[in-house]
Structure formats: structure tokens, C-alpha cells
Enzyme design. Structure first.
Site, PDB file in Angstrom:
ATOM      1  N   GLY A  38     -49.252  35.994  45.954  1.00 51.35           N
ATOM      2  CA  GLY A  38     -49.735  35.282  44.892  1.00 51.35           C
ATOM      3  C   GLY A  38     -51.223  35.320  44.614  1.00 51.35           C
ATOM      4  O   GLY A  38     -51.668  34.558  43.658  1.00 51.35           O
TER       5      GLY A  38
ATOM      6  N   CYS B 226     -22.265  29.992  26.387  1.00 52.88           N
ATOM      7  CA  CYS B 226     -22.835  31.311  25.571  1.00 52.88           C
ATOM      8  C   CYS B 226     -21.483  31.611  24.474  1.00 52.88           C
ATOM      9  O   CYS B 226     -20.107  31.622  24.700  1.00 52.88           O
ATOM     10  CB  CYS B 226     -22.851  32.467  26.256  1.00 52.88           C
ATOM     11  SG  CYS B 226     -22.943  34.027  25.269  1.00 52.88           S
TER      12      CYS B 226
ATOM     13  N   CYS C 206     -26.359  34.286  25.243  1.00 47.70           N
ATOM     14  CA  CYS C 206     -27.130  34.469  26.357  1.00 47.70           C
ATOM     15  C   CYS C 206     -28.555  35.498  25.944  1.00 47.70           C
ATOM     16  O   CYS C 206     -28.494  36.155  25.046  1.00 47.70           O
ATOM     17  CB  CYS C 206     -26.390  35.521  27.367  1.00 47.70           C
ATOM     18  SG  CYS C 206     -24.906  34.899  28.015  1.00 47.70           S
TER      19      CYS C 206
ATOM     20  N   CYS D 215     -24.704  39.784  28.962  1.00 51.66           N
ATOM     21  CA  CYS D 215     -23.869  38.996  28.236  1.00 51.66           C
ATOM     22  C   CYS D 215     -22.793  40.283  27.780  1.00 51.66           C
ATOM     23  O   CYS D 215     -21.449  39.981  27.834  1.00 51.66           O
ATOM     24  CB  CYS D 215     -24.530  38.812  26.914  1.00 51.66           C
ATOM     25  SG  CYS D 215     -23.359  37.630  25.698  1.00 51.66           S
TER      26      CYS D 215
ATOM     27  N   CYS E 180     -20.043  35.355  25.135  1.00 48.50           N
ATOM     28  CA  CYS E 180     -19.425  35.782  26.314  1.00 48.50           C
ATOM     29  C   CYS E 180     -18.701  34.522  27.294  1.00 48.50           C
ATOM     30  O   CYS E 180     -18.156  34.592  28.311  1.00 48.50           O
ATOM     31  CB  CYS E 180     -20.324  36.585  27.284  1.00 48.50           C
ATOM     32  SG  CYS E 180     -21.484  35.560  28.005  1.00 48.50           S
TER      33      CYS E 180
END
Lengths: 260, 295
Positions: free
Chosen positions: B34, B243, B268, B274, B246
Site C-alpha cells: 500500500g 444483465c 455486464c 458475459c 447473460c
């Protein structure tokens, strides 16, 4: 020695120079819990420099500043690590600037400004933070309805009161104030002084107040230090120094006030 | 079959000295999860904001046997993804793919794939502004000191301001996280929907910011916590529908305008995920209508 007899803040031989220019020279002082110490003198006399030396912001060329922590342990302010000093600044100390813009976050709402210290010490409950912020706005005579307004939209006096609330929210034991009433008109100044005096006695706050305004000094402080050219020329109880000044410069300072 | 590189370039464009410099920065970044490591970012043959940081990190860790996938906004066929993929095809002759599970190295702008990342994979993020405290504290000297002293109260002030203004935490992307219990880090500019995927991720996550000259990293299996308040806990975005292509109900959806009479569909944002679902026989409401070209 009881806790009240140990000075909260003690300075011995504090000396600071900027190259060839003296900031302050060989200053000693003791500040006891709950006591308000005024530092007066003309512009350039080293008042603000001394304040920054006491709060550890300036490195010293000589001398020592000792602070008594809540644990009773006495710590050398300049020997502390930066995070320790920063923690003190966030919790046990307050620093009120002359210009509220220096002490406030202008891009953050009033509530965020007051809440910052609480969040810095780990408070993570939004409702509690907001509740405390409202309490403090009311303590400094601001309407709770202004909590989400930006400091930009406040008058100078309100900004100064907001700065005070933001500093006192963690109930510090020591406040450094640099001309807290400078730049305010006389009636606002008077109200702010009353407010400060109330808070100081309510919280048992010890203060070092730098001012060039002897009226402010007389109203707020218990003891006075008169500075000239970086040196302390006279110290004593406030009314003693103002009513019976001994040093030539103190006499000049006192006699320069216009009497209405 | 090995393809040949254009001879004018070193493998993966950057010269070996530069790669070593970047690898040193990456090693340090992995060692201090980080923490933003400064590095001598080079001029790249693309404008700042197009992923110059990510491209340099990718170039430094890319090997000849790597299989590269490049994502822009979740999709493999948008401008940024296509140009960076072509860049590495041309300068490193590596194999590329648009399938998450086949890739060994994924460079991304904005999204983390919906298919869970695996151990051994590396994901490289393109970062525009690496400093999470930047809009709160403009001074770099001051933000560095704040990181050094773990002085992160200000980060919560931002979230406080969000709640006081909008009634909830309105930050939806670049949502600040705390990595390994120490550094507050900007996962910018991924949507906060992807924040939970960073936590305990088996893959190595590297972040490159070219203009700001910073590299940071989240090593595999590292704790990543999104900042929040006790009474306003962190939550990811949710949609009212699935979606349209899909039928997935647990993915990040993009709104697509289909005509000028208010027609729209939600699909998506991860085009590879997808398509895989559609290949496996899943169907959404408008699966027939658009034969998969909408995403």
C-alpha cells in the site's frame, strides 16, 4: 508536590534565531493547569516565534520546553517524536490562529471541521460525531442548522468561533492562541472574549495567548509577559503589570493606549 | 509459434536498465503493501492518462511466455485496451488473450475481472491519481507526513462530508482502502464494487501511476479493508435488474442506450465474463436482440 504544583508547561532558556535575526532569547516561563498567560509586545517582538517554539513547531537553538502529559510523565516537547507531538496537537493541545482560514479547512463543512479531531483519534460512529459537533456549535453560540454550511459562508467572527470549537472538541488541557481576536470588530471581539473566558473556566484550560491588544490581555489573562526585541522585559500578575509597569518599555506600552 | 519483435525496440519497449529500476520499485512496493514508491517514470509513446504507468509496470514484469490480457472499463475491445494490447504484441511479441482464466498478466483500467483471480496471476492497474489524500490535502510534503505518521482522520472527514451532503457515502469509485492494517491506499479508479475482490486476493496486484511517478502494490493474500463508519458500513453498488444478455445478477452492469426514445439495456461491464456465460447457455431478457455485440 501535588499535581497542581507541577507546571503543565515549562520553558527554560528558550532561544531561537533565524540566521542573524533573533526570534526570541533566553525565555523562561511556567504555566500551571488552568492558568492563562498573556504575552504582549509590539509587532516583531518575538511573541509568535515564542509560541511556535513552545508548541514544538520551531526547532530551538537553546533551552528546553517540558510538558506534563496526562499520565503525569514530563516530556521534552522537542525530543518527542513527530507522531507523538502530532497526537498531542490532535488531543491535548489546541492551536487557535489569528486568521481562521489558517486553522480551518475551508473546503469542509462546519460539522466536518469540528469532527476532524474526533475522527483523527479513532471515532468511527457518524451519529456520535455529528451529535458532538452540534453540541460544540451550540457551545460557541452558533446555530446547529449551520452544521452543513461551508466556513466560506460564515462571517469572520463565526469562523473564529468555529475554529475554537474545532480545537476544543477533544477537551484539550492547553491552548496556544495567536491573536485570537485580531481582525474582528470591537463588539464581536467582546463577545468572543466572553465566550473564551467562559470556556477556559469551564474546561479548566491552560492558555498561552499572544496579543498586542492590552485590553484582550487584561480581560483574559491571569499573568502577563511583556516582550521586546525577543526578550522578556517584565512579567507579573496582569493588573500589576498594566497598572504599575516597572520597565520603561512596559510603561511606554501602557501609556500608548488611547483612553476613551 | 514465436512471433518476431520489431528490431528497433528492446523486448517490451523499455531498455533493460529502466526495467531494473522499475522492478526495484515494485519489490519495495510489495515489501511495504500500500505504500507509494516513487520511480523515475519514463515518457511512453502514448499520452498521460492512457495508462503510461500501467504500461511501464507491465513492461517491467512481462516475460516471453506470459499471456497478456488488457481491459479498459471491463471490456477487451475498447480503444485503450486495443492500443495497449497491440503495443505489447508489437514490442514484445507475447501471446494475448481476452479470457481471464487463460491470462498470466492482466493490465486493467477501472475493472477487476468478475472471474476470480488465481494464484500466480498478476493484475496491473493503471492509476491516474495514486494519492488518496490528494483532494483533501494538496501539499505532497504534508500527505507524505500523514502517511508516515498514520494520520488518517482526514480520510474519514471526506466520508463524513459525503454522508452529511447525500445521506450516505456517495463515493462510488476510487473508494479508499486500508491495506494490511497500515497504509490508506487509493484503488483508483476502480468502482467500489470491486473493492471486496482486492481483499485476500490470491493474485499479485500492482499499481502504476505514470504522470505522478508512483508504484504501489498489494501482495497476494493481503487484508484490504474499505473505510467506513460503524453506523454507515461499506456497501457495494446494486442494480434492479440482471444483465440483459447473460442474465447474471451479481456483476457490475453498464447502462447502454439503445435508441433515442429512452430505450436502454443493462449489460455486464466485463465482456469476457458475459460471453463465457452466454457460451455456457445462460440467457438474459434481450439475449436474442443484440447477438452479443452490445457490450
Amino acid at each position: 508536590m501535588s499535581i497542581d504544583e507541577i507546571p503543565l508547561l515549562q520553558a527554560a532558556g528558550v532561544t531561537k534565531a533565524f540566521g542573524p535575526v533573533t526570534g526570541c532569547f533566553n525565555v523562561d516561563l511556567d504555566l500551571f493547569p488552568g492558568e492563562v498567560l498573556g504575552i504582549v509586545g509590539e509587532s516583531g517582538s518575538g511573541k509568535s516565534t515564542l509560541l511556535r517554539c513552545l508548541s514544538g513547531e520551531h526547532e530551538l537553538q537553546g533551552g528546553q520546553v517540558t510538558y506534563t502529559l496526562r499520565t503525569g510523565e514530563r516530556a521534552d516537547v522537542h525530543a518527542m517524536s513527530a507522531p507523538e507531538r502530532r497526537m498531542l496537537m490532535r488531543t491535548d493541545w489546541a492551536f487557535v490562529h489569528q486568521n481562521p482560514r489558517d486553522g480551518l479547512r475551508m473546503g469542509v463543512s462546519a460539522g466536518g471541521n469540528v469532527g476532524e479531531r474526533l475522527m483523527a483519534v479513532g471515532n468511527r460512529h457518524y451519529g456520535n460525531i455529528r451529535g458532538t459537533a452540534i453540541d460544540w456549535l451550540e457551545k460557541v453560540e452558533m446555530s446547529a442548522t449551520r452544521i452543513d454550511d461551508m466556513p466560506e459562508t460564515f462571517s469572520g467572527g463565526m469562523q473564529q468561533r468555529l475554529q475554537i470549537a474545532r480545537n476544543l472538541v477533544t477537551r484539550p488541557r492547553l491552548a496556544f492562541m495567536d491573536e485570537p481576536t485580531g481582525g474582528l470588530d470591537v463588539s464581536v471581539q467582546a463577545r468572543l472574549l466572553d465566550l473564551l473566558r467562559g470556556l477556559v473556566s469551564e474546561l479548566g484550560l491552560a492558555c498561552v495567548i499572544v496579543t498586542h491588544d492590552l485590553a484582550v490581555a487584561r480581560h483574559l489573562s491571569h499573568r502577563l509577559m511583556v516582550m521586546k526585541g525577543g526578550e522578556v522585559v517584565e512579567t507579573g500578575l496582569t493588573d500589576q503589570v498594566l497598572d504599575d509597569p516597572q520597565h520603561a518599555y512596559s510603561q511606554l506600552l501602557v501609556s500608548s493606549i488611547l483612553r476613551a | 509459434m514465436m512471433k518476431t519483435t520489431e528490431q528497433a525496440y528492446n523486448f517490451a519497449y523499455l531498455d533493460e536498465q529502466t526495467k531494473r529500476m522499475i522492478r526495484r520499485a515494485i519489490l519495495k512496493a510489495v515489501a511495504i503493501p500500500g505504500y507509494q514508491v516513487p520511480f523515475a517514470s519514463r515518457e511512453m509513446p502514448m499520452p498521460y492518462g492512457w495508462g503510461t504507468g500501467g504500461v511501464q509496470v507491465t513492461a517491467a514484469v512481462l516475460g516471453r511466455r506470459d499471456i497478456l490480457k488488457v481491459i479498459d472499463q471491463g471490456s477487451d475491445d475498447t480503444t485503450n485496451a486495443v492500443s495497449i494490447r497491440q503495443f505489447f504484441e508489437k514490442t514484445a511479441a507475447v501471446q494475448t488473450t481476452d479470457r481471464t482464466k487463460d491470462a498470466t498478466l492482466i493490465q486493467t483500467r477501472h475493472r477487476i475481472p468478475e472471474t476470480p483471480m488465481k494464484a500466480g496471476q498478476i493484475i496491473v492497474y493503471q492509476v491516474p491519481i495514486p494519492e488518496p489524500l490528494r483532494f483533501l490535502e494538496p501539499r505532497e510534503t504534508e500527505t507524505r507526513r500523514m502517511h508516515a505518521q498514520e494520520d488518517y482522520g482526514l480520510m474519514h472527514v471526506k466520508l463524513y462530508e459525503d454522508i452529511s451532503r447525500h445521506g450516505h457515502i456517495a463515493t462510488t469509485y476510487a473508494y479508499p482502502v486500508r491495506v494490511n492494517g497500515r497504509y490508506v491506499t487509493d484503488p483508483s479508479p476502480t468502482p467500489k464494487f470491486d473493492n471486496p475482490k482486492m481483499n485476500n486476493c490470491p493474485a499479485l496486484q500492482l499499481f502504476g501511476a505514470g504522470r505522478e511517478k508512483r508504484i504501489y502494490a498489494i501482495p497476494p493474500y493481503t487484508e484490504v479493508v474499505s473505510l467506513d463508519f460503524e453506523d454507515h458500513p461499506f456497501a457495494i453498488q446494486q442494480w434492479d435488474q440482471d444483465c440483459a444478455l447473460c442474465g447474471a445478477g451479481d456483476t457490475f452492469l453498464d447502462e447502454i442506450i439503445t435508441d433515442d426514445r429512452g430505450g436502454r439495456m443493462f449489460v455486464c461491464s466485463d465482456s469476457d465474463y458475459c460471453r463465457e456465460r452466454r457460451d455456457a447457455g445462460h440467457e438474459g431478457d434481450q439475449a436474442g436482440a443484440n447477438s452479443g455485440e452490445a457490450a
